[in-house]
Design an enzyme around this catalytic site. Sequence first.
Site, PDB file in Angstrom:
ATOM      1  N   HIS A 115      31.990  36.527  38.862  1.00 28.99           N
ATOM      2  CA  HIS A 115      32.945  37.633  38.708  1.00 28.99           C
ATOM      3  C   HIS A 115      34.292  37.177  38.130  1.00 28.99           C
ATOM      4  O   HIS A 115      35.344  37.711  38.515  1.00 28.99           O
ATOM      5  CB  HIS A 115      33.160  38.347  40.044  1.00 28.99           C
ATOM      6  CG  HIS A 115      31.888  38.668  40.763  1.00 28.99           C
ATOM      7  ND1 HIS A 115      31.377  37.882  41.770  1.00 28.99           N
ATOM      8  CD2 HIS A 115      30.990  39.651  40.580  1.00 28.99           C
ATOM      9  CE1 HIS A 115      30.216  38.395  42.181  1.00 28.99           C
ATOM     10  NE2 HIS A 115      29.965  39.469  41.468  1.00 28.99           N
ATOM     11  N   CYS A 116      34.263  36.204  37.233  1.00 30.14           N
ATOM     12  CA  CYS A 116      35.501  35.686  36.600  1.00 30.14           C
ATOM     13  C   CYS A 116      36.514  35.196  37.622  1.00 30.14           C
ATOM     14  O   CYS A 116      37.715  35.206  37.356  1.00 30.14           O
ATOM     15  CB  CYS A 116      36.180  36.734  35.707  1.00 30.14           C
ATOM     16  SG  CYS A 116      35.205  37.210  34.296  1.00 30.14           S
ATOM     17  N   ALA A 117      36.051  34.809  38.795  1.00 29.23           N
ATOM     18  CA  ALA A 117      37.005  34.411  39.833  1.00 29.23           C
ATOM     19  C   ALA A 117      36.492  33.191  40.603  1.00 29.23           C
ATOM     20  O   ALA A 117      36.156  33.281  41.784  1.00 29.23           O
ATOM     21  CB  ALA A 117      37.258  35.586  40.775  1.00 29.23           C
TER      22      ALA A 117
END
Lengths: 386, 76
Positions: A344-346
């Site tokens: 999740h791009c995190a």
Amino acid sequence: MTAPSLLYLDNAATSWPKPPVVAEAMLRFMEQVGANPGRSGHRLSIEAGRLVESARESVCSLFNAPDPLRVVFGANVTEALNLVLYGLLRPGDHVITTSMEHNAMMRPLRHLEREGVELTVLPCRADGTLDIGLLQPAIRKNTVLIAMMHASNVAGTLLPVAEAGRIARQHGLLLLVDSAATAGAVPIDMEACAIDLLAFTGHKSLFGPTGTGGLIIGERVDPNRIRPLMRGGTGSRSEYEEQPEFLPDRFESGTLNVVGLAGLNAGIDWILERGVVALQAELREKTQALIDGLKDIPGVQVHGTHDARWQTACVSFNVEGLSSSEAGFRLDEEFGIQVRIGLHCAPAAHRTLGTFPAGSIRFAPGLFTSRAEIEQAVAAVRSLAR
Amino acid sequence: MTASELSVLIFHTSNHAFRAEKLLKQADFVCKLVPVPRHLSSECGVCLRLETARVEAALEVLKAGRVDIDRVERLS
């Protein structure tokens, strides 16, 4: 709207479907207005300009921001965060962030760190919450900015921005908030929370189209402290080859995405008519049902606080013995359920939650998800976990 | 000065002109966005035309609404 065989649970990536007024407003603009705002003096250009002004006002109403001329529109929250981080921070400055941030915040900060900006990352707890007691001791003489998200895009966990705002004011620091996960879904009051810079994206809970977003610059911020990311035509001061200093033109070079703003404006007005608090209550009920349903399944680990009062409608979980990619594929293929899986791009958030590098499965229902669909999703996971 | 004498409020940017129009219409002023007369400014955009007699009151409203203006010009 949604075909019966599809169950869209990826509203944290972008909301869908949108309220019908959004597409209607965009179509009306394309068919009946279509002109460039603020560049010409004819009636269609004026109509386009009025629409942009109206969108600025809607944004201010939603976030209790005092001055529509301090709303700067851009492509998305990433652009708004980059504008503040690259525009404000200089080598030798110190900035404080959290270990739950999305890469929209973390990548610019890590890049700036290599260029001589000092960075402190406050460690969040394993459920994604932040002990705000960590903030004050992290403040240094050269701290200029606290830059944090309002809620996690992975576990939905809300971070204490109002408390951060109070501490920022006490120490004369600026507070930048990434509201991507909350704008429109959780009440945000810039004044009450002492938020100086609010970055928002249009295409999630504000129901605008992709390619819309912006930054609201609070009254305590001198815009001249922030270097523009881009310079160019503004329709103003055209006799000069230097960028104007006044807002919003200083940060709005090039023709705005007016058709997008027509949709965003309609989306925000749709929210304002219903009230964020009422919409939040609706989503909370669905979120709690989803959490409760998932955590009762043997072999399913739900991340976060397990309490819908402390999070957004974004629920991350893992199924024992099943990779998130396999789970995501089977949910789509066998059950028609669209979700987001992975990191999740995190990556920082997943390290905090203990799910790095495997990632998680994320269910993000929206206002148009029914209770029956929540149950359908839980049943699908139950079947996967067998 | 007659009731029909007109002036224009010229702004630094059309964004301010659109904000000004909204604030003045809310306060029941009669005003109209028109192209900036070329002899008055190099702006590409619009300015706000209203009766000269109402200019002072309009400036008060705009000051309260935090809209900066560049200058006022009489049309004659």
